[in-house]
Design an enzyme around this catalytic site. Structure first.
Site, PDB file in Angstrom:
ATOM      1  N   SER A  35      32.044  16.729  -6.614  1.00 15.36           N
ATOM      2  CA  SER A  35      31.386  15.860  -7.581  1.00 15.36           C
ATOM      3  C   SER A  35      30.129  16.543  -8.121  1.00 15.36           C
ATOM      4  CB  SER A  35      31.072  14.493  -6.974  1.00 15.36           C
ATOM      5  OG  SER A  35      30.545  13.617  -7.935  1.00 15.36           O
ATOM      6  N   HIS A  36      28.951  15.956  -7.909  1.00 15.42           N
ATOM      7  CA  HIS A  36      27.704  16.526  -8.417  1.00 15.42           C
ATOM      8  C   HIS A  36      26.867  17.119  -7.291  1.00 15.42           C
ATOM      9  CE1 HIS A  36      27.128  12.399  -7.215  1.00 15.42           C
ATOM     10  NE2 HIS A  36      25.839  12.579  -7.123  1.00 15.42           N
ATOM     11  N   ASP A 206      28.808  17.344 -14.767  1.00 18.26           N
ATOM     12  CA  ASP A 206      28.870  17.659 -13.345  1.00 18.26           C
ATOM     13  C   ASP A 206      30.177  18.393 -13.046  1.00 18.26           C
ATOM     14  OD1 ASP A 206      30.776  15.620 -13.366  1.00 18.26           O
ATOM     15  OD2 ASP A 206      30.039  14.682 -11.536  1.00 18.26           O
ATOM     16  N   ASP A 208      33.080  17.750 -11.647  1.00 23.54           N
ATOM     17  CA  ASP A 208      34.427  17.220 -11.918  1.00 23.54           C
ATOM     18  C   ASP A 208      34.501  16.442 -13.229  1.00 23.54           C
ATOM     19  OD1 ASP A 208      32.955  15.092 -11.010  1.00 23.54           O
ATOM     20  OD2 ASP A 208      34.439  14.376  -9.561  1.00 23.54           O
ATOM     21  N   ASP A 210      32.918  13.789 -14.655  1.00 29.53           N
ATOM     22  CA  ASP A 210      32.765  12.356 -14.918  1.00 29.53           C
ATOM     23  C   ASP A 210      31.316  11.949 -15.176  1.00 29.53           C
ATOM     24  OD1 ASP A 210      31.851  12.585 -12.325  1.00 29.53           O
ATOM     25  OD2 ASP A 210      33.334  11.247 -11.429  1.00 29.53           O
ATOM     26  N   ARG A 211      30.371  12.854 -15.002  1.00 30.05           N
ATOM     27  CA  ARG A 211      28.968  12.567 -15.297  1.00 30.05           C
ATOM     28  C   ARG A 211      28.465  13.519 -16.386  1.00 30.05           C
ATOM     29  NH1 ARG A 211      26.664   9.960 -10.265  1.00 30.05           N
ATOM     30  NH2 ARG A 211      28.380   9.973  -8.764  1.00 30.05           N
ATOM     31  N   GLU A 294      26.673   3.536 -15.337  1.00 30.25           N
ATOM     32  CA  GLU A 294      25.764   3.557 -14.199  1.00 30.25           C
ATOM     33  C   GLU A 294      24.551   4.434 -14.524  1.00 30.25           C
ATOM     34  OE1 GLU A 294      28.822   3.252 -10.453  1.00 30.25           O
ATOM     35  OE2 GLU A 294      28.454   5.246 -11.264  1.00 30.25           O
ATOM     36  N   SER A 296      23.407   6.709 -12.812  1.00 30.17           N
ATOM     37  CA  SER A 296      23.598   8.062 -12.278  1.00 30.17           C
ATOM     38  C   SER A 296      24.408   8.929 -13.232  1.00 30.17           C
ATOM     39  CB  SER A 296      24.263   8.003 -10.905  1.00 30.17           C
ATOM     40  OG  SER A 296      25.470   7.244 -10.959  1.00 30.17           O
ATOM     41  N   LYS A 307      34.786   7.008 -14.973  1.00 31.79           N
ATOM     42  CA  LYS A 307      33.732   7.443 -15.877  1.00 31.79           C
ATOM     43  C   LYS A 307      34.151   8.777 -16.486  1.00 31.79           C
ATOM     44  CE  LYS A 307      30.952   8.648 -11.785  1.00 31.79           C
ATOM     45  NZ  LYS A 307      31.416   7.693 -10.768  1.00 31.79           N
TER      46      LYS A 307
END
Length: 480
Positions: A35-36, A206, A208, A210-211, A294, A296, A307
């Site tokens: 992830s991040h 990030d 993967d 999603d952010r 969110e 984040s 997301k």
């Protein structure tokens, strides 16, 4: 399981996984991701399970998996199985089980997801923004995660951005030694490039995908809560929403209430959920929620059940193309219309778990005591009157599921908020997060630094929680 679908070279973004699950009607999906968080041999490695709607497994599914795991007595492996992850197409294997043959299908990491995006956006409008006579120069940082192939294929090849617009596009196992977290603390290469004034739009993703983070010219930062609210206020720029309509919004409880101001004007409901994307999936499946996000740096819509960072960037580019304004002008116009929500998050990382637990336990006892209600705090020239406090719980409007103890809230009479929450997703021991929010309607007061505006609230938070005294620290590890 008789069929596996895997991204070429083993790479798929989290939104692309959700997209493929929904398209091929898969039973679910497994994502191996940091992830991040920091990657590599000494870093984070997580396993996410997506269910058939393409969203994160709800608590009831995770609990069932855990219970079943305790009864397993054996499992079989196939150590000699060799799959060429670089070769597109279907490969078949005889694993001597009831599924004959066992199929492994390697798919283009980008193509299926790109086709979905084509049905959502006006690609011609975005292409004209990036290549036309009044083109805007963009800078996109994939932070050496999986987003490199998506950025190059979609933003550069498909939409015409110059190849040198994209940086850090080679996926690396350790993300180049930096946490692939798209915020001002870690996306420093992008921030420095944007400060030079050459680029009108910047974004980072990030590991993967999603952010995301949005920056304007000269490094103008758009916080995630504002980004969500601005997207909500400009959904008419996106063909998908013009066709589908807007049924409701969702935000996690710690996310600022900027979205609520937009929802009130648009006359649509807002659902306040615990942190965690799985809570939005039920709302979207039931037709209640069209857009959610969110604090984040995660934002998405009902086109998927995850997301989606690249989707959010394309929304922003669509808004820029339609409004013909800079990122900063769009943000300031939004503040002028809806007011500004000054907002900060402070992370106290790597705490000893028992210490963090007792800090939260004692704080809950303090703020939920009747004597705390209607208490006043004077800090300098500011007086804050407590309006209500609680330990946040969520009742799912779809299935009635109750989720308790999701954070401690102190809400003041001027709509300011303090929130304390234990993070469940950190790669280090225990993380205690403190959120501060203050609303300002007056446009003449919109040019202040968030931490300066929020300092009285933060002083109250530190006084009642005694975080520094109990942890021996002088300040938080990370500020976003």
């Amino acid at each position: 399981i008789g069929r596996l679908v895997i991204g070429q070279n083993g790479i798929l973004s989290t939104p692309a996984v959700s997209c493929i699950i929904r398209k091929i009607k898969a039973a679910g999906g497994i994502i191996l991701t940091a992830s991040h968080s920091p990657g590599g041999p000494g870093g984070e490695f997580g396993v996410k399970f997506e269910v058939a709607n393409g969203g994160p497994a709800p608590d009831i599914v995770s609990e069932k998996i855990y219970q079943i795991s305790k009864t397993l007595e054996e499992y079989a492996i196939c150590p000699d199985l060799r799959v060429d992850l670089s070769r597109l197409g279907r490969q078949e294997f005889d694993l001597e089980n009831k599924f004959k043959p066992f199929r492994v299908e390697i798919v283009d990491s980008v193509e299926i997801y790109l086709n979905l995006l084509r049905s959502i956006f006006d690609f011609n409008a975005i292409r004209n923004l990036l290549t036309g006579p009044n083109q805007i120069k963009i800078r996109i940082d994939a932070m050496n995660g999986v987003m490199g192939p998506y950025v190059r294929r979609i933003l550069c090849d498909e939409l015409g951005a110059p190849a040198n617009s994209a940086i850090n596009c080679i996926p690396l196992e350790d993300f180049g030694g930096q946490p692939p977290d798209p915020n001002l603390t870690y996306a420093t290469a992008l921030l420095e490039a944007m400060k030079g004034g050459e680029y009108g739009f910047g974004a980072a993703f990030d590991a993967d995908g999603d952010r995301y983070m949005i920056l304007g010219q000269n490094g103008f930062f758009v916080n995630a809560s504002d980004s969500l609210a601005i997207i909500a206020a400009n959904l008419s720029c996106i063909p998908y929403f013009c066709q589908m309509g807007v049924r409701g919004f969702g935000r996690s409880m710690p996310t600022s209430t900027a979205l609520d101001k937009v929802a009130k004007v648009m006359k649509v409901p807002v659902y306040e959920t615990p942190a965690g994307w799985r809570y939005f999936s039920n709302l979207m499946d039931s037709g209640r929620c069209s857009l959610c996000g969110e604090e984040s740096f995660g934002t998405g819509s009902d086109h998927l059940r995850e997301k989606d960072g690249l989707w959010a960037v394309l929304v922003w580019l669509s808004i820029l193309a339609a409004r013909k304004q800079s990122v900063e002008d769009i943000v300031r116009d939004h503040w002028a219309k809806f007011g500004r929500h000054y907002y900060c998050r402070f992370d106290y990382e790597a705490l000893e778990p028992r210490m963090a637990y007792f800090i939260m336990r004692d704080l809950e006892a303090l703020i939920t005591d009747k004597s705390f209600s209607h208490q006043q705090f004077a800090v300098g020239n500011n007086i804050y009157s407590v309006e209500r406090t609680d330990s946040f719980e969520y009742i799912d409007p779809v299935d009635g599921t109750v989720t308790k103890r999701q954070g401690l809230r102190i809400i003041f009479s001027d709509a300011s908020r303090l929130i304390f929450r234990m993070s469940a997703s950190s790669h280090v021991r225990a993380t205690l997060r403190l959120y501060a929010e203050s609303y300002e309607k007056d446009p003449s007061q919109h040019n202040k630094e968030p931490q300066a505006v929020l300092s009285p609230l933060i002083a109250i938070a530190l006084k009642i929680s005694q975080i520094h005294e109990r942890t021996g620290r002088k300040g938080p590890t990370v500020i976003t």
